[in-house]
Write a protein that holds these residues in place. Structure first.
Motif, PDB file in Angstrom:
ATOM      1  N   LEU A  55      17.190  15.889  10.581  1.00  0.00           N
ATOM      2  CA  LEU A  55      18.477  15.191  10.588  1.00  0.00           C
ATOM      3  C   LEU A  55      18.341  13.889  11.361  1.00  0.00           C
ATOM      4  O   LEU A  55      17.690  13.842  12.413  1.00  0.00           O
ATOM      5  CB  LEU A  55      19.531  16.087  11.253  1.00  0.00           C
ATOM      6  CG  LEU A  55      20.981  15.994  10.772  1.00  0.00           C
ATOM      7  CD1 LEU A  55      21.064  16.386   9.307  1.00  0.00           C
ATOM      8  CD2 LEU A  55      21.877  16.905  11.602  1.00  0.00           C
ATOM      9  N   SER A  56      18.952  12.836  10.847  1.00  0.00           N
ATOM     10  CA  SER A  56      18.984  11.559  11.545  1.00  0.00           C
ATOM     11  C   SER A  56      20.316  10.877  11.258  1.00  0.00           C
ATOM     12  O   SER A  56      20.704  10.727  10.088  1.00  0.00           O
ATOM     13  CB  SER A  56      17.836  10.655  11.084  1.00  0.00           C
ATOM     14  OG  SER A  56      17.878   9.397  11.735  1.00  0.00           O
ATOM     15  N   ARG A  57      21.031  10.538  12.320  1.00  0.00           N
ATOM     16  CA  ARG A  57      22.327   9.864  12.200  1.00  0.00           C
ATOM     17  C   ARG A  57      23.276  10.627  11.268  1.00  0.00           C
ATOM     18  O   ARG A  57      23.992  10.042  10.461  1.00  0.00           O
ATOM     19  CB  ARG A  57      22.151   8.422  11.714  1.00  0.00           C
ATOM     20  CG  ARG A  57      21.270   7.572  12.622  1.00  0.00           C
ATOM     21  CD  ARG A  57      21.125   6.151  12.086  1.00  0.00           C
ATOM     22  NE  ARG A  57      20.195   5.390  12.910  1.00  0.00           N
ATOM     23  CZ  ARG A  57      18.887   5.313  12.664  1.00  0.00           C
ATOM     24  NH1 ARG A  57      18.366   5.977  11.631  1.00  0.00           N
ATOM     25  NH2 ARG A  57      18.091   4.595  13.435  1.00  0.00           N
ATOM     26  N   GLY A  58      23.241  11.949  11.389  1.00  0.00           N
ATOM     27  CA  GLY A  58      24.154  12.790  10.629  1.00  0.00           C
ATOM     28  C   GLY A  58      23.754  13.064   9.200  1.00  0.00           C
ATOM     29  O   GLY A  58      24.497  13.717   8.467  1.00  0.00           O
ATOM     30  N   ASN A  59      22.568  12.591   8.775  1.00  0.00           N
ATOM     31  CA  ASN A  59      22.110  12.785   7.405  1.00  0.00           C
ATOM     32  C   ASN A  59      20.801  13.565   7.373  1.00  0.00           C
ATOM     33  O   ASN A  59      19.955  13.394   8.258  1.00  0.00           O
ATOM     34  CB  ASN A  59      21.880  11.427   6.720  1.00  0.00           C
ATOM     35  CG  ASN A  59      23.159  10.636   6.539  1.00  0.00           C
ATOM     36  OD1 ASN A  59      23.888  10.832   5.572  1.00  0.00           O
ATOM     37  ND2 ASN A  59      23.447   9.750   7.474  1.00  0.00           N
ATOM     38  N   VAL A  60      20.632  14.384   6.337  1.00  0.00           N
ATOM     39  CA  VAL A  60      19.344  15.031   6.114  1.00  0.00           C
ATOM     40  C   VAL A  60      18.395  13.994   5.528  1.00  0.00           C
ATOM     41  O   VAL A  60      18.632  13.468   4.437  1.00  0.00           O
ATOM     42  CB  VAL A  60      19.473  16.225   5.157  1.00  0.00           C
ATOM     43  CG1 VAL A  60      18.097  16.803   4.836  1.00  0.00           C
ATOM     44  CG2 VAL A  60      20.359  17.311   5.775  1.00  0.00           C
ATOM     45  N   VAL A  61      17.329  13.683   6.257  1.00  0.00           N
ATOM     46  CA  VAL A  61      16.380  12.666   5.804  1.00  0.00           C
ATOM     47  C   VAL A  61      15.096  13.287   5.261  1.00  0.00           C
ATOM     48  O   VAL A  61      14.296  12.588   4.626  1.00  0.00           O
ATOM     49  CB  VAL A  61      16.050  11.660   6.930  1.00  0.00           C
ATOM     50  CG1 VAL A  61      17.285  10.833   7.272  1.00  0.00           C
ATOM     51  CG2 VAL A  61      15.533  12.373   8.181  1.00  0.00           C
ATOM     52  N   ALA A  62      14.889  14.569   5.507  1.00  0.00           N
ATOM     53  CA  ALA A  62      13.720  15.265   4.956  1.00  0.00           C
ATOM     54  C   ALA A  62      13.956  16.756   5.095  1.00  0.00           C
ATOM     55  O   ALA A  62      14.585  17.217   6.045  1.00  0.00           O
ATOM     56  CB  ALA A  62      12.442  14.866   5.686  1.00  0.00           C
ATOM     57  N   GLN A  63      13.446  17.519   4.129  1.00  0.00           N
ATOM     58  CA  GLN A  63      13.460  18.977   4.231  1.00  0.00           C
ATOM     59  C   GLN A  63      12.380  19.554   3.338  1.00  0.00           C
ATOM     60  O   GLN A  63      11.966  18.948   2.350  1.00  0.00           O
ATOM     61  CB  GLN A  63      14.833  19.557   3.897  1.00  0.00           C
ATOM     62  CG  GLN A  63      15.360  19.278   2.512  1.00  0.00           C
ATOM     63  CD  GLN A  63      16.731  19.928   2.310  1.00  0.00           C
ATOM     64  OE1 GLN A  63      16.891  21.151   2.434  1.00  0.00           O
ATOM     65  NE2 GLN A  63      17.726  19.125   2.019  1.00  0.00           N
ATOM     66  N   GLY A  64      11.924  20.731   3.707  1.00  0.00           N
ATOM     67  CA  GLY A  64      10.867  21.398   2.962  1.00  0.00           C
ATOM     68  C   GLY A  64       9.960  22.150   3.913  1.00  0.00           C
ATOM     69  O   GLY A  64      10.228  22.241   5.115  1.00  0.00           O
ATOM     70  N   THR A  65       8.872  22.694   3.385  1.00  0.00           N
ATOM     71  CA  THR A  65       7.906  23.363   4.237  1.00  0.00           C
ATOM     72  C   THR A  65       7.157  22.317   5.062  1.00  0.00           C
ATOM     73  O   THR A  65       7.172  21.122   4.753  1.00  0.00           O
ATOM     74  CB  THR A  65       6.896  24.163   3.409  1.00  0.00           C
ATOM     75  OG1 THR A  65       6.093  23.245   2.633  1.00  0.00           O
ATOM     76  CG2 THR A  65       7.601  25.140   2.469  1.00  0.00           C
ATOM     77  N   VAL A  66       6.482  22.788   6.109  1.00  0.00           N
ATOM     78  CA  VAL A  66       5.683  21.870   6.924  1.00  0.00           C
ATOM     79  C   VAL A  66       4.646  21.166   6.061  1.00  0.00           C
ATOM     80  O   VAL A  66       4.456  19.946   6.168  1.00  0.00           O
ATOM     81  CB  VAL A  66       4.997  22.635   8.073  1.00  0.00           C
ATOM     82  CG1 VAL A  66       4.003  21.732   8.797  1.00  0.00           C
ATOM     83  CG2 VAL A  66       6.039  23.167   9.062  1.00  0.00           C
ATOM     84  N   GLU A  67       4.007  21.928   5.172  1.00  0.00           N
ATOM     85  CA  GLU A  67       2.982  21.328   4.313  1.00  0.00           C
ATOM     86  C   GLU A  67       3.592  20.287   3.377  1.00  0.00           C
ATOM     87  O   GLU A  67       3.010  19.218   3.154  1.00  0.00           O
ATOM     88  CB  GLU A  67       2.274  22.414   3.507  1.00  0.00           C
ATOM     89  CG  GLU A  67       1.079  21.933   2.708  1.00  0.00           C
ATOM     90  CD  GLU A  67      -0.034  21.373   3.581  1.00  0.00           C
ATOM     91  OE1 GLU A  67      -0.852  20.594   3.043  1.00  0.00           O
ATOM     92  OE2 GLU A  67      -0.087  21.694   4.792  1.00  0.00           O
ATOM     93  N   ASP A  68       4.776  20.581   2.820  1.00  0.00           N
ATOM     94  CA  ASP A  68       5.459  19.609   1.958  1.00  0.00           C
ATOM     95  C   ASP A  68       5.699  18.301   2.700  1.00  0.00           C
ATOM     96  O   ASP A  68       5.461  17.209   2.173  1.00  0.00           O
ATOM     97  CB  ASP A  68       6.803  20.162   1.477  1.00  0.00           C
ATOM     98  CG  ASP A  68       6.647  21.264   0.451  1.00  0.00           C
ATOM     99  OD1 ASP A  68       5.562  21.374  -0.152  1.00  0.00           O
ATOM    100  OD2 ASP A  68       7.613  22.030   0.264  1.00  0.00           O
ATOM    101  N   LEU A  69       6.209  18.417   3.919  1.00  0.00           N
ATOM    102  CA  LEU A  69       6.543  17.220   4.688  1.00  0.00           C
ATOM    103  C   LEU A  69       5.295  16.458   5.094  1.00  0.00           C
ATOM    104  O   LEU A  69       5.277  15.221   5.085  1.00  0.00           O
ATOM    105  CB  LEU A  69       7.355  17.597   5.932  1.00  0.00           C
ATOM    106  CG  LEU A  69       8.730  18.211   5.657  1.00  0.00           C
ATOM    107  CD1 LEU A  69       9.483  18.421   6.963  1.00  0.00           C
ATOM    108  CD2 LEU A  69       9.550  17.337   4.727  1.00  0.00           C
ATOM    109  N   ARG A  70       4.256  17.171   5.450  1.00  0.00           N
ATOM    110  CA  ARG A  70       3.017  16.495   5.829  1.00  0.00           C
ATOM    111  C   ARG A  70       2.417  15.757   4.639  1.00  0.00           C
ATOM    112  O   ARG A  70       1.870  14.665   4.779  1.00  0.00           O
ATOM    113  CB  ARG A  70       2.016  17.500   6.391  1.00  0.00           C
ATOM    114  CG  ARG A  70       2.433  18.104   7.725  1.00  0.00           C
ATOM    115  CD  ARG A  70       1.445  19.136   8.216  1.00  0.00           C
ATOM    116  NE  ARG A  70       0.194  18.523   8.623  1.00  0.00           N
ATOM    117  CZ  ARG A  70      -0.877  19.218   8.996  1.00  0.00           C
ATOM    118  NH1 ARG A  70      -0.833  20.541   9.002  1.00  0.00           N
ATOM    119  NH2 ARG A  70      -1.968  18.613   9.363  1.00  0.00           N
TER     120      ARG A  70
END
Length: 298
Positions: A202-217
């Protein structure tokens, strides 16, 4: 399953949470991360019904969560809510009874929880006599005393030593094994990376990324590290290869593009390196969760 659907919260002209949507599936541990003021605590309070959303819904097993549902949720608030001048065991028994346990059952469960957190000899001590770390242990016990169907924990690892963290992790995994969804916030990204099935950033009230750790990496820039027997400065002369850094025998390369293009560039680098001498290493340097967090929250 817990589903957060478009949750929004205004405080006057300030939008603290803006259309946040994510799921916490059964039996999973979801890390909720973001900087101070990102909206994590406000979102958790709306999940628990402490705050009413300006818009959006909190869904539990497909229907809008109501008072009866939330009575089965375990909650650990950011501002700890136990009574400092009351004995530890008495408080947990009281909270267990509020959540439907008999006095005998609440005493048994509370005693077991305190024993596993190393507080078996402090049952009759007032909460204020305990260290901050031990008070945190009691607060965790309070969140699970009722046998919750969902756990929502705001910074549960704050102030805990490594042994207590391990005990807490074991406790949470026991709950997820039984199918309980767990949502917790934390600034300890290394711990989040190790524990969580998925992350919501979350950043400034918005979801800016989500998923598994591997997805995000994998969504970040994946670099390659080349280590050769001699100086690696020659990589600067290779066409189509972006050199991030060279330090003696080690070069950091961005082979970028599509997987096919990256594979072709890797072949070019490897052939040239082998023609020039020994190759000690050519490997991906996948971004850490901290790297991804900094990238998506800027």
């Amino acid at each position: 399953m817990l589903r957060i659907d478009g949750l929004t919260r205004h405080f006057g002209d300030t939008v603290a949470v803006d259309g946040v949507t994510f799921d916490v599936p059964r039996g999973t541990m979801t890390g909720f991360v973001g900087g101070n003021g990102a909206g994590k605590t406000t979102t958790m309070r709306m999940i628990m019904g402490v705050l009413q959303p300006t818009a959006g819904r909190v869904l539990w097993n497909g229907h809008e969560a109501g008072v009866a549902d939330r009575r089965r949720f375990g909650y650990m608030p950011e501002e700890r809510g136990l009574y400092p001048k009351q004995p530890v065991l008495d408080q947990l028994i009281y909270l267990g009874r509020l959540q439907g346990r008999t006095t005998v059952d609440a005493r048994r469960v509370a005693t077991d929880l305190l024993d596993r957190f190393g507080l078996g000899e402090r049952l009759t001590d007032k909460l204020e006599s305990l260290s901050l770390g031990n008070q945190q242990r009691v607060q965790i016990a309070a969140a699970v005393i009722g046998g919750p169907e969902l756990l929502v924990l705001d910074e549960p690892f704050s102030g805990l030593d490594p042994v207590a963290v391990d005990s807490m992790v074991d406790l949470l995994r026991e709950h997820t094994t039984r199918g309980v969804p767990v949502l917790f916030s934390s600034h300890q990204l290394d711990l989040v990376e190790r524990l969580c099935d998925q992350l919501v950033v979350l950043s400034r009230g918005n979801v800016v990324a989500q998923g598994t750790v591997e997805d995000l990496r994998r969504r970040g820039r994946v670099l390659h590290r080349l280590v050769v027997g001699g100086d690696a400065g020659w990589v600067r002369d290779l066409p189509g290869i972006h050199v991030v850094d060279v330090d003696g025998p080690t070069a950091l390369l961005d082979l970028g593009g599509t997987p096919d293009a990256g594979a072709a560039a890797t072949d070019v680098v490897l052939r040239e390196a082998m023609a020039r001498g020994s190759v000690r290493e050519l490997a991906e340097v996948v971004p850490t969760l901290s790297d991804i967090y900094r990238e998506v929250t800027v």
